[in-house]
Design a protein around this motif. Structure first.
Motif, PDB file in Angstrom:
ATOM      1  N   LEU A 137     -10.501  -5.300  -2.149  1.00  0.00           N
ATOM      2  CA  LEU A 137     -10.322  -4.931  -3.546  1.00  0.00           C
ATOM      3  C   LEU A 137      -9.356  -5.877  -4.251  1.00  0.00           C
ATOM      4  O   LEU A 137      -8.326  -6.238  -3.694  1.00  0.00           O
ATOM      5  CB  LEU A 137      -9.759  -3.513  -3.661  1.00  0.00           C
ATOM      6  N   SER A 138      -9.682  -6.235  -5.474  1.00  0.00           N
ATOM      7  CA  SER A 138      -8.730  -6.999  -6.291  1.00  0.00           C
ATOM      8  C   SER A 138      -7.537  -6.095  -6.588  1.00  0.00           C
ATOM      9  O   SER A 138      -7.626  -4.864  -6.493  1.00  0.00           O
ATOM     10  CB  SER A 138      -9.392  -7.439  -7.602  1.00  0.00           C
ATOM     11  N   ASP A 139      -6.427  -6.697  -6.957  1.00  0.00           N
ATOM     12  CA  ASP A 139      -5.248  -5.909  -7.323  1.00  0.00           C
ATOM     13  C   ASP A 139      -5.557  -4.978  -8.491  1.00  0.00           C
ATOM     14  O   ASP A 139      -5.094  -3.833  -8.523  1.00  0.00           O
ATOM     15  CB  ASP A 139      -4.080  -6.828  -7.697  1.00  0.00           C
ATOM     16  N   GLU A 140      -6.341  -5.462  -9.434  1.00  0.00           N
ATOM     17  CA  GLU A 140      -6.696  -4.660 -10.596  1.00  0.00           C
ATOM     18  C   GLU A 140      -7.510  -3.435 -10.191  1.00  0.00           C
ATOM     19  O   GLU A 140      -7.284  -2.338 -10.697  1.00  0.00           O
ATOM     20  CB  GLU A 140      -7.478  -5.493 -11.621  1.00  0.00           C
ATOM     21  N   LEU A 141      -8.461  -3.613  -9.273  1.00  0.00           N
ATOM     22  CA  LEU A 141      -9.279  -2.482  -8.851  1.00  0.00           C
ATOM     23  C   LEU A 141      -8.454  -1.494  -8.023  1.00  0.00           C
ATOM     24  O   LEU A 141      -8.623  -0.284  -8.157  1.00  0.00           O
ATOM     25  CB  LEU A 141     -10.511  -2.940  -8.069  1.00  0.00           C
ATOM     26  N   ALA A 142      -7.550  -1.988  -7.203  1.00  0.00           N
ATOM     27  CA  ALA A 142      -6.655  -1.089  -6.464  1.00  0.00           C
ATOM     28  C   ALA A 142      -5.828  -0.258  -7.438  1.00  0.00           C
ATOM     29  O   ALA A 142      -5.600   0.939  -7.216  1.00  0.00           O
ATOM     30  CB  ALA A 142      -5.757  -1.888  -5.527  1.00  0.00           C
ATOM     31  N   SER A 143      -5.401  -0.857  -8.539  1.00  0.00           N
ATOM     32  CA  SER A 143      -4.653  -0.133  -9.563  1.00  0.00           C
ATOM     33  C   SER A 143      -5.527   0.932 -10.231  1.00  0.00           C
ATOM     34  O   SER A 143      -5.063   2.036 -10.522  1.00  0.00           O
ATOM     35  CB  SER A 143      -4.122  -1.119 -10.600  1.00  0.00           C
ATOM     36  N   VAL A 144      -6.794   0.607 -10.469  1.00  0.00           N
ATOM     37  CA  VAL A 144      -7.736   1.571 -11.043  1.00  0.00           C
ATOM     38  C   VAL A 144      -7.868   2.777 -10.118  1.00  0.00           C
ATOM     39  O   VAL A 144      -7.843   3.930 -10.567  1.00  0.00           O
ATOM     40  CB  VAL A 144      -9.118   0.913 -11.295  1.00  0.00           C
TER      41      VAL A 144
END
Length: 165
Positions: free
Chosen positions: A7-14
């Motif tokens: 997962l990208s950092d952005e998707l992990a944040s989502v």
């Protein structure tokens, strides 16, 4: 899945945002509507797929109503279309949300990249039983059009199809 290297950092944040929303709302599991709400809230590329105008406002309205206890509520059941396989290692997610996350990772793997918000958006709009699809439909947004707007992809991997991802 927050620490999943796929997962990208952005998707992990989502995903973290969706988890917080589910806990705050008193829901037993993170479902595709939680994921959609978090995508729209914190992932600019996913939100851009919807453009500007009354549809996005109506969509956000439905999602906010749900989070404050009005309108669409599904606390009584588990989101599961019956068409998706159970995914191990994703405790806290509805079966359909877990399968959507796995599909997003497979989508990205085809490109040799980490999964992004647009990968997850594409994965959650293909199953007509997804709560996110119900919210989109009630807001007057065609999930097939959302999928078609996702720029740069020819589609889901073969194992990810309508109702099977």
């Amino acid at each position: 899945m927050d620490n999943d290297a796929r997962l990208s950092d952005e998707l992990a944040s989502v995903i973290s945002g969706a988890r917080r929303r589910a806990v705050r709302d008193g829901d037993r599991q993170i479902d595709t509507a939680h994921l959609l709400h978090s995508l729209l809230e914190s992932e600019p590329q996913a939100r851009a797929v919807f453009g500007e105008g009354p549809q996005i406002a109506r969509l956000l309205g439905y999602l906010v109503q749900r989070s404050i206890g009005y309108g669409l509520r599904w606390q009584s059941g588990v989101e599961d279309s019956g068409a998706v396989p159970t995914v191990a290692g994703t405790a806290g997610f509805s079966p359909l949300a877990a399968a959507s996350l796995e599909c997003a990772c497979r989508r990205a793997a085809v490109r040799g990249e980490q999964a992004r918000g647009t990968d997850l958006l594409a994965a959650i709009v293909v199953d007509p039983q997804a709560r996110a699809v119900e919210v989109l439909t009630r807001a007057g947004i065609d999930p097939h059009e959302v999928f078609a707007r996702l720029d740069g992809w020819s589609g889901l991997p073969e194992e990810c199809g309508e109702g099977t991802c």
